[in-house]
Design a protein around this motif. Structure first.
Motif, mmCIF file in Angstrom:
data_model
loop_
_atom_site.group_PDB
_atom_site.id
_atom_site.type_symbol
_atom_site.label_atom_id
_atom_site.label_comp_id
_atom_site.label_asym_id
_atom_site.label_seq_id
_atom_site.Cartn_x
_atom_site.Cartn_y
_atom_site.Cartn_z
ATOM 1 N N TYR A 14 7.066 -2.443 -5.977
ATOM 2 C CA TYR A 14 7.225 -2.292 -7.458
ATOM 3 C C TYR A 14 6.159 -1.703 -8.263
ATOM 4 C CZ TYR A 14 8.970 -3.954 -12.009
ATOM 5 O OH TYR A 14 9.544 -4.202 -13.355
ATOM 6 N N LEU A 15 6.509 -0.802 -8.721
ATOM 7 C CA LEU A 15 5.138 -0.069 -9.464
ATOM 8 C C LEU A 15 5.546 -0.239 -10.968
ATOM 9 C CD1 LEU A 15 4.912 3.079 -7.465
ATOM 10 C CD2 LEU A 15 4.007 1.082 -6.965
ATOM 11 N N LEU A 16 4.143 -0.578 -11.646
ATOM 12 C CA LEU A 16 4.296 -0.457 -13.061
ATOM 13 C C LEU A 16 3.061 0.093 -13.752
ATOM 14 C CD1 LEU A 16 4.998 -2.073 -16.063
ATOM 15 C CD2 LEU A 16 3.579 -3.991 -14.790
ATOM 16 N N THR A 17 3.176 0.936 -14.777
ATOM 17 C CA THR A 17 2.166 1.506 -15.406
ATOM 18 C C THR A 17 2.331 1.204 -16.932
ATOM 19 O OG1 THR A 17 1.040 3.541 -15.859
ATOM 20 C CG2 THR A 17 3.418 3.800 -15.662
ATOM 21 N N TRP A 18 1.458 0.976 -17.648
ATOM 22 C CA TRP A 18 1.246 0.640 -19.050
ATOM 23 C C TRP A 18 -0.051 0.776 -19.678
ATOM 24 C CZ3 TRP A 18 2.341 -4.854 -21.621
ATOM 25 C CH2 TRP A 18 2.636 -4.846 -22.973
ATOM 26 N N ASN A 19 -0.107 1.669 -20.648
ATOM 27 C CA ASN A 19 -1.179 1.846 -21.635
ATOM 28 C C ASN A 19 -1.020 0.662 -22.450
ATOM 29 O OD1 ASN A 19 -2.884 2.695 -23.630
ATOM 30 N ND2 ASN A 19 -3.007 4.741 -23.103
ATOM 31 N N VAL A 20 -1.975 -0.157 -22.588
ATOM 32 C CA VAL A 20 -1.961 -1.376 -23.277
ATOM 33 C C VAL A 20 -2.946 -1.384 -24.749
ATOM 34 C CG1 VAL A 20 -1.294 -3.078 -21.443
ATOM 35 C CG2 VAL A 20 -3.880 -2.718 -22.084
ATOM 36 N N GLY A 21 -3.299 -0.175 -24.874
ATOM 37 C CA GLY A 21 -3.931 -0.013 -26.221
ATOM 38 C C GLY A 21 -4.988 -0.876 -26.776
ATOM 39 N N THR A 22 -5.494 -1.351 -25.624
ATOM 40 C CA THR A 22 -7.017 -2.307 -25.731
ATOM 41 C C THR A 22 -6.460 -3.771 -26.210
ATOM 42 O OG1 THR A 22 -7.409 -1.890 -27.958
ATOM 43 C CG2 THR A 22 -8.397 -0.255 -26.590
ATOM 44 N N HIS A 23 -5.170 -4.150 -25.845
ATOM 45 C CA HIS A 23 -4.898 -5.472 -26.437
ATOM 46 C C HIS A 23 -4.936 -6.322 -25.227
ATOM 47 C CE1 HIS A 23 -2.998 -4.551 -30.500
ATOM 48 N NE2 HIS A 23 -2.341 -3.409 -29.811
ATOM 49 N N SER A 24 -5.207 -7.648 -25.531
ATOM 50 C CA SER A 24 -5.240 -8.714 -24.465
ATOM 51 C C SER A 24 -3.863 -9.234 -24.252
ATOM 52 C CB SER A 24 -6.159 -9.629 -24.862
ATOM 53 O OG SER A 24 -5.652 -10.355 -25.835
ATOM 54 N N PRO A 25 -3.554 -9.786 -23.011
ATOM 55 C CA PRO A 25 -2.155 -10.482 -22.735
ATOM 56 C C PRO A 25 -1.970 -11.473 -23.470
ATOM 57 C CG PRO A 25 -3.835 -10.522 -20.965
ATOM 58 C CD PRO A 25 -4.700 -9.807 -21.926
ATOM 59 N N LYS A 26 -2.986 -12.366 -24.097
ATOM 60 C CA LYS A 26 -2.928 -13.476 -24.630
ATOM 61 C C LYS A 26 -1.770 -14.515 -24.262
ATOM 62 C CE LYS A 26 -4.862 -11.779 -28.849
ATOM 63 N NZ LYS A 26 -4.752 -11.284 -30.157
ATOM 64 N N ASP A 27 -0.821 -14.641 -24.867
ATOM 65 C CA ASP A 27 0.490 -15.550 -24.570
ATOM 66 C C ASP A 27 1.779 -14.668 -24.252
ATOM 67 O OD1 ASP A 27 0.848 -14.639 -27.146
ATOM 68 O OD2 ASP A 27 1.238 -16.558 -28.139
ATOM 69 N N LEU A 28 1.363 -13.660 -23.776
ATOM 70 C CA LEU A 28 2.597 -12.686 -23.596
ATOM 71 C C LEU A 28 3.271 -12.931 -22.389
ATOM 72 C CD1 LEU A 28 3.908 -9.718 -24.375
ATOM 73 C CD2 LEU A 28 2.511 -8.774 -22.851
ATOM 74 N N SER A 29 4.546 -13.066 -22.140
ATOM 75 C CA SER A 29 5.483 -13.457 -20.962
ATOM 76 C C SER A 29 5.421 -12.083 -20.282
ATOM 77 C CB SER A 29 6.691 -14.203 -21.299
ATOM 78 O OG SER A 29 7.550 -14.048 -20.256
ATOM 79 N N LEU A 30 5.135 -12.278 -19.107
ATOM 80 C CA LEU A 30 5.458 -11.003 -18.190
ATOM 81 C C LEU A 30 6.696 -11.071 -17.211
ATOM 82 C CD1 LEU A 30 1.856 -10.552 -16.728
ATOM 83 C CD2 LEU A 30 2.976 -9.573 -18.860
ATOM 84 N N THR A 31 7.308 -12.388 -17.617
ATOM 85 C CA THR A 31 8.571 -12.414 -16.834
ATOM 86 C C THR A 31 9.743 -11.207 -16.640
ATOM 87 O OG1 THR A 31 8.533 -14.593 -16.978
ATOM 88 C CG2 THR A 31 10.512 -13.998 -16.075
ATOM 89 N N SER A 32 9.887 -10.527 -17.612
ATOM 90 C CA SER A 32 10.707 -9.589 -17.943
ATOM 91 C C SER A 32 10.215 -8.204 -17.280
ATOM 92 C CB SER A 32 11.447 -9.366 -19.093
ATOM 93 O OG SER A 32 11.832 -8.195 -19.516
ATOM 94 N N MET A 33 9.091 -7.985 -17.560
ATOM 95 C CA MET A 33 8.121 -6.949 -17.066
ATOM 96 C C MET A 33 8.102 -6.945 -15.498
ATOM 97 S SD MET A 33 4.982 -5.128 -18.843
ATOM 98 C CE MET A 33 3.881 -6.253 -17.921
ATOM 99 N N LEU A 34 7.960 -7.860 -15.062
ATOM 100 C CA LEU A 34 7.820 -7.986 -13.420
ATOM 101 C C LEU A 34 9.139 -8.145 -12.922
ATOM 102 C CD1 LEU A 34 4.445 -9.939 -13.428
ATOM 103 C CD2 LEU A 34 4.671 -7.638 -12.937
ATOM 104 N N GLU A 35 10.063 -8.418 -13.551
ATOM 105 C CA GLU A 35 11.532 -8.540 -12.934
ATOM 106 C C GLU A 35 11.566 -9.869 -12.168
ATOM 107 O OE1 GLU A 35 13.224 -4.880 -11.495
ATOM 108 O OE2 GLU A 35 12.821 -3.909 -13.529
ATOM 109 N N LEU A 36 10.872 -10.978 -12.715
ATOM 110 C CA LEU A 36 10.994 -12.113 -12.125
ATOM 111 C C LEU A 36 12.091 -13.082 -12.396
ATOM 112 C CD1 LEU A 36 7.358 -13.011 -12.549
ATOM 113 C CD2 LEU A 36 8.464 -12.169 -10.310
ATOM 114 N N ASN A 37 13.057 -12.493 -13.322
ATOM 115 C CA ASN A 37 14.226 -13.318 -13.731
ATOM 116 C C ASN A 37 15.556 -12.751 -13.096
ATOM 117 O OD1 ASN A 37 14.037 -10.713 -14.844
ATOM 118 N ND2 ASN A 37 14.058 -11.324 -16.934
ATOM 119 N N GLY A 38 15.307 -12.406 -11.834
ATOM 120 C CA GLY A 38 16.507 -11.902 -11.303
ATOM 121 C C GLY A 38 17.185 -10.533 -11.412
ATOM 122 N N THR A 39 16.411 -9.619 -11.920
ATOM 123 C CA THR A 39 16.744 -8.352 -12.438
ATOM 124 C C THR A 39 16.242 -7.354 -11.613
ATOM 125 O OG1 THR A 39 15.139 -8.280 -14.001
ATOM 126 C CG2 THR A 39 17.287 -9.160 -14.720
#
Length: 347
Positions: A14-39
């Motif tokens: 699984y490959l992922l690329t993202w320009n995060v625009g200097t933002h920190s992840p803070k309390d962002l949930s990565l579940t959907s982005m990493l497809e850890l939710n069965g998708t």
């Protein structure tokens, strides 16, 4: 007798690329982005064997601490560790970051791990543009993952082409048989490549075409597609054309385009397989998905993901991946510790 096929490795990557625009992840949930939710698009909907995440414009405001990972790597590790992934390697150059996580069972099959970097922007002095990479022997085959951030803005096509060639020329590794990016059996290249749409269409016209899902017509103007056809850059790589809306430039916090820039597919994932490099061994990387994650609104770019089936098969022969490693990387290059690649002198 019928030919028999045996499988050395059958991985889902699984490959992922993202320009995060200097933002920190803070309390962002990565579940959907990493497809850890069965998708996931992996076979049987299983979780990937390996994650490779490339990021651009990671904040460098904090004092760089060589002993501590970037907050994004820590955030990824936190999300993935409960699914028994371990970090294999990370490499950062200013705001460009690549990191790899794998299920624990694959670690013994990863050797000769190396990273490299190439600075391009501002004459290579600052490193705000360029590339980082991770290469390794993966079940005996040579694999490299490159994350790059190329020159920005519509008018800088020539600079993007120069950046690409600089990265290809300057990236070097010390492992026998694989000194350069395109010496590898498998190449995966991801990042904010910053390619725009050629021609004079206005931002408003492009947005209207996007709303009508006229992606095929817009992609005829896509600089990366045109370059690959002419052979000027990225022509050794393949790309499954996007069937999603341009991933740049959005107003942060939503899904409305910021029409100060013309919408474009800046964020891309390409690959290459040297399928028949070895007698009786077949290498393949079938692409199973290519998507943008529209529900992530942190930056002015959307994350882009791709899933690949990474297969190593043999005809009428039975190899272990150790034996394949001997064939591909040469005798004596096996590392006792997979996380410490012993550097051979590069001539």
């Amino acid at each position: 007798m019928p030919a028999s096929t045996s499988v050395i490795a059958d991985l889902c990557i699984y490959l992922l690329t993202w320009n995060v625009g200097t933002h920190s992840p803070k309390d962002l949930s990565l579940t959907s982005m990493l497809e850890l939710n069965g998708t996931t698009s992996c076979p049987q909907n299983k979780l990937p064997d390996i994650y490779v995440v490339g990021m651009q414009e990671v904040s460098t405001n904090q004092v760089l601490n060589i002993f501590q990972d970037d907050p994004w790597v820590l955030k990824l590790a936190s999300a993935l560790s409960e699914y028994e992934y371990v970090k294999v390697e990370s490499k950062q150059l200013q705001g460009i970051l690549i990191t790899m996580f794998a299920q624990h069972k694959h670690i013994p099959h990863m050797k000769d791990i190396e990273t490299d970097e190439t600075r391009t922007g501002w004459g290579g002095v600052w490193g705000n543009k360029g590339a980082v990479s991770i290469r390794l022997s993966l079940y005996g085959t040579g694999a490299v993952f490159v994350c790059s951030h190329l020159a920005a803005h519509d008018a800088k096509l020539k600079e993007r082409i120069e950046d690409y060639h600089q990265i290809v020329d300057n990236h070097k590794y010390h492992v026998k048989g694989y000194p350069r990016i395109f010496d590898h059996d498998f190449v995966f290249w991801l990042g904010d490549l910053n390619f725009r749409l050629s021609g004079e269409m206005s931002a408003w016209d492009i947005r209207n075409a996007v709303e009508n899902e006229s992606y095929d017509e817009l992609l005829k103007l896509d600089q990366l597609t045109l370059l690959r056809e002419t052979g000027n850059a990225f022509s050794l790589l393949e790309e499954q054309l996007p069937k999603f809306a341009p991933t740049f430039k959005f107003h942060e916090g939503g899904n409305e385009y910021n029409l100060k820039r013309r919408p474009a597919w800046c964020d891309r994932i390409l690959h290459r397989v040297q399928a028949n490099s070895y007698p009786s061994i077949m290498l393949s990387a079938q692409q199973l998905s290519y998507q943008s994650k529209m529900d992530y609104t942190l930056s002015d770019h959307k994350p882009v993901t791709a899933t690949f089936s990474y297969k190593i098969e043999t005809h009428n022969l039975s190899y272990t991946d150790e034996e394949l490693h001997e064939m591909t990387h040469g005798a004596g290059s096996t590392m006792s510790n997979p996380f410490k690649a012993e550097l051979e002198s590069f001539q």
